[in-house]
Scaffold this active site. Sequence first.
Site, PDB file in Angstrom:
ATOM      1  N   GLY A 225       0.823  -1.198   0.000  1.00  0.00           N
ATOM      2  CA  GLY A 225       0.000   0.000   0.000  1.00  0.00           C
ATOM      3  C   GLY A 225       0.856   1.245   0.000  1.00  0.00           C
TER       4      GLY A 225
ATOM      5  N   SER B  49       3.094   3.642   1.187  1.00  0.00           N
ATOM      6  CA  SER B  49       3.924   3.649   2.397  1.00  0.00           C
ATOM      7  C   SER B  49       5.380   3.925   2.071  1.00  0.00           C
ATOM      8  CB  SER B  49       3.817   2.285   3.103  1.00  0.00           C
ATOM      9  OG  SER B  49       4.055   1.238   2.172  1.00  0.00           O
TER      10      SER B  49
ATOM     11  N   LYS C 241       3.072  -0.190 -10.313  1.00  0.00           N
ATOM     12  CA  LYS C 241       3.055   1.257 -10.031  1.00  0.00           C
ATOM     13  C   LYS C 241       4.468   1.833 -10.055  1.00  0.00           C
ATOM     14  CE  LYS C 241       4.613   0.652  -5.679  1.00  0.00           C
ATOM     15  NZ  LYS C 241       5.766   1.283  -4.999  1.00  0.00           N
TER      16      LYS C 241
ATOM     17  N   VAL D 162      18.248  -0.049  -4.471  1.00  0.00           N
ATOM     18  CA  VAL D 162      17.565  -0.736  -5.564  1.00  0.00           C
ATOM     19  C   VAL D 162      16.390   0.094  -6.071  1.00  0.00           C
ATOM     20  CG1 VAL D 162      16.228  -2.783  -6.203  1.00  0.00           C
ATOM     21  CG2 VAL D 162      18.232  -3.008  -4.722  1.00  0.00           C
TER      22      VAL D 162
END
EC number: 1.1.1.94
Length: 351
Positions: free
Chosen positions: A145, A147, A200, A288
């Site tokens: 979610g 975050s 996303k 990363v």
Amino acid sequence: MPTKIAVLGAGSWGTVLANLLTENGHEVDLWSHNPDQVALMKRTHQNEHYLGAEFTLQPALHVTADLGQALDQAAVILFVVPTNAIRSVAEQVKPILQAHKGRGEQPIIVHAAKGLERGSELRISQVLAEVLPKELIQGIVVISGPSHAEDVATHDITTLTAASDDLKLAEKVQKLFMNDYFRLYTNTDVIGVEIGAALKNVIAIGAGALHGLGYGDNTKAALMTRGLAEISRVGVKLGAEPLTFIGLSGVGDLIVTCTSVHSRNWRAGNALGKGEKLPDVLKNMGMVVEGVSTTKVAHQMARELDVDMPITDAIYQVLYENAPIRTVITDLMKRSGKPEFDFDNASLQKP
């Protein structure tokens, strides 16, 4: 009653989640593969490389480079390592769980990774299920979610989704994390949650690039909205529930990742938009950037599933074919006109 939890991965997100779980009264071991990092964290009670000097580890949080020690009697094992390390870490976990078999109840496996495995195109829960057989674990839960670790570290209110094929396991994990600034909702659509979490990041690279080029809010909103349409199309084709993509792990995660300087993917895109080369961007990031590898996987997945993903294709061209960003934007805008929705075939139920 406190739960013994092993958190695997001492980057920014793993450290913050381990700290939160310790705050909630659980017995937490935070594992890092790097003994030098562990020694530094024990000495300073910080993880300065990832979270700065202001963030302090909970006194009761135990940091270790000994995987066996971290997993000993763990009721929950939380994977918070990069996507490209999930399989190798799971393979290290497997023999330890085999040795522990019969000592008590099998652990719940939880992961907070946001990506797809390169080569196999598997979602992370699929990778974990492939490596860790059912007789060694209770099941798998994914938490995802909107975050950023930096916000959770300062106790900003945050809401996520805990998803599992087994709702009872999702509810158990939900209870572990809940407090006055961190809230989880449950979901049984693991496919949708993982696809939203992974894809996303691709759109966020594009959003960052638009910012770097100086485009305004209209353009960014268009990218995010049409990007969500692409994510939804491929997710539903894979069996996800359409409603998941208007939830926390869909549009929620997309918004935060496409609009925040905390987002590694956004920052990478922003640097590309300003004219930096991808190898230099990744080197300078020092962490990363999941969206880069995910773009390649998503590009291939779109071909195999016969799903239209023009924005993803454009970002692929920029990252892997050295296409100029303004050129791919022009190409996107020159495509033939089409309806926004196909109402004749639209449904809130998956086909």
